[in-house]
Design an enzyme around this catalytic site. Structure first.
Site, PDB file in Angstrom:
ATOM      1  N   ARG A  41      -5.368  21.143  -9.502  1.00 36.71           N
ATOM      2  CA  ARG A  41      -5.523  20.338 -10.651  1.00 36.71           C
ATOM      3  C   ARG A  41      -6.444  20.890 -11.689  1.00 36.71           C
ATOM      4  NH1 ARG A  41      -5.887  14.561  -7.393  1.00 36.71           N
ATOM      5  NH2 ARG A  41      -3.885  14.105  -7.225  1.00 36.71           N
ATOM      6  N   LYS A 198       8.034   3.929   5.806  1.00 44.11           N
ATOM      7  CA  LYS A 198       8.614   2.403   5.846  1.00 44.11           C
ATOM      8  C   LYS A 198       9.239   2.315   4.482  1.00 44.11           C
ATOM      9  CE  LYS A 198       4.338   0.992   8.219  1.00 44.11           C
ATOM     10  NZ  LYS A 198       2.937   0.381   8.145  1.00 44.11           N
ATOM     11  N   GLY A 351       3.000  13.527  -2.165  1.00 45.18           N
ATOM     12  CA  GLY A 351       2.442  14.763  -1.261  1.00 45.18           C
ATOM     13  C   GLY A 351       3.053  15.497  -0.457  1.00 45.18           C
TER      14      GLY A 351
END
Length: 397
Positions: A41, A198, A351
């Site tokens: 970053r 999920k 991620g």
């Protein structure tokens, strides 16, 4: 989406001598000693800062770091390690300024880093009085922090409301362009890969994409819920049986448009969730009561790879198996290689997806890698991000 671009302002000479406030995303991981362990970053923020310095601006940069308590600064909240790294990358000292809300001393051709913006009282709630003070610090506001674009905070939204000029930095502009290309005006067929543990966390994304994509590849625990919806056994695999109805609705919505959710025909199973558990390939219909499904099988992987290679646009969020365990990584690797080999424009985010891209070394073969995390997911849900919304409003005058 129409926004004012900082690169255009610089090209037109409009940043020369101006006070420029850049909201970057410098929220980097650190070890217990405060050393930066991964500086992507910080490196990604450099082009915007250089652009401002080269244009002759007086440059202020800020970011959040971690989750500090507003109004209670602690040493571990400090951007000091970031200032040091930024200085190394820019080849000049980057002074760190604390207590900066009421005024900042910086001259044209200079850059300063303003201490952790989330320590300021009212930052997260986008306090109007704070936002006006921030706006008064600069002539040009630049948002170059896509990772925070889904939050309406004082340094991401309020300041853009009140600053004389509000613009998108090169990182944010690239995200807007990639998202527009992939979702607003995609080359067909548009294939989305949505995987994760999920359905509940990705349900709105699945429902939103079901209205737009030509193929919806589900993987991980999400795929197990879809296997149940298709009437197939999943043994003791991770799934959400109470969301089978929603999964069926997504399948039906796709089918009504002549599109499909390809259900795995074969899977890789194990009796335990462990890296050294023996892996068994079997037909999806043959999963036993004590089996755990940990990856898609080779036939399914080959079928999906063929679909991806024929795609016009690919949106990828999530690995399709437990790719951290080599025995259950073949499905994700096949998907990754297919995305890399496809002539489609591809955009990937999240991620675990970035970890898979790094593991198989395909960074250069993905059209656009989004670093946004939560912001990327909200875009896939069809939401308008606050940072995009305010910059678009300001551009419209």
């Amino acid at each position: 989406m129409n926004v004012l671009r900082f690169s255009d302002l610089c090209a037109q000479g409009k940043a020369a001598g101006q006070r420029v406030f850049i909201r970057a995303d410098l929220n980097v991981p650190q070890d217990d000693a405060g050393n930066i362990t991964e500086d992507t970053r910080v490196r990604a923020s450099v082009p915007c800062i250089r652009m401002a310095l080269d244009a002759g601006a007086a440059v202020m940069v800020t970011s959040h770091l971690g989750r500090p308590t507003e109004g209670a600064f602690k040493p571990e909240d400090s951007l000091a390690p970031v200032a040091k790294r930024l200085g190394e990358l820019l080849g000049r000292e980057v002074p760190l300024v604390a207590n900066w809300v009421d005024g900042v001393q910086v001259q044209p051709g200079q850059v300063v880093l303003l201490e952790n913006c989330r320590v300021n009282k009212g930052e997260k709630k986008n306090d109007e009085a704070l936002a006006k003070k921030l706006a008064a610090l600069c002539d040009i506001y630049v948002n170059d922090a896509f990772g925070t674009a889904h939050r309406a905070e004082a340094t991401t939204y309020g300041i853009a409301q009140f600053a004389k000029t509000a613009s998108a930095g090169p990182l944010l502009a690239a995200e807007i362009d990639a998202i527009t290309k992939a979702l607003a005006s995609p080359k067909r067929p548009l294939i989305a890969i949505v995987a994760g543990s999920k359905v509940s966390t990705k349900l709105t994304i699945l429902q939103s994409l079901a209205k737009n994509v030509d193929g919806l590849i589900v993987g991980g625990g999400i795929a197990n819920t879809f296997l149940l919806a298709a009437g197939l056994p999943i043994g003791k695999s991770l799934a959400e049986p109470d969301l089978v109805g929603e999964a069926k609705a997504v399948i039906a919505a796709m089918k009504a448009r002549g599109a499909e959710v390809p259900i795995p025909e074969d899977v890789v199973t194990a009796k335990a969730f462990a890296a050294d558990a023996p892996a068994t390939v079997k037909a999806a219909a043959d999963v036993e009561a004590d089996d755990l499904i940990l990856d898609i099988g080779p036939k399914t992987a080959a079928r999906l790879a063929a679909q991806l290679k024929a795609a016009g646009t690919i949106v990828w969020n999530g690995p399709v198996g437990v790719f951290e365990f080599d025995a259950f990584a073949k499905g994700t690797e096949a998907i990754a290689r297919a995305v890399a080999e496809s002539s489609a424009f591809s955009i990937a985010g999240g991620g675990d997806t970035l970890a898979a891209i790094a593991k198989y070394g395909i960074e250069k073969d993905v059209g656009y890698i989004s670093t946004g995390g939560g912001a990327f997911l909200e875009v896939l849900e069809g939401k308008t991000l606050p940072a995009f919304e305010i910059l678009s409003k300001r551009a419209a005058g």
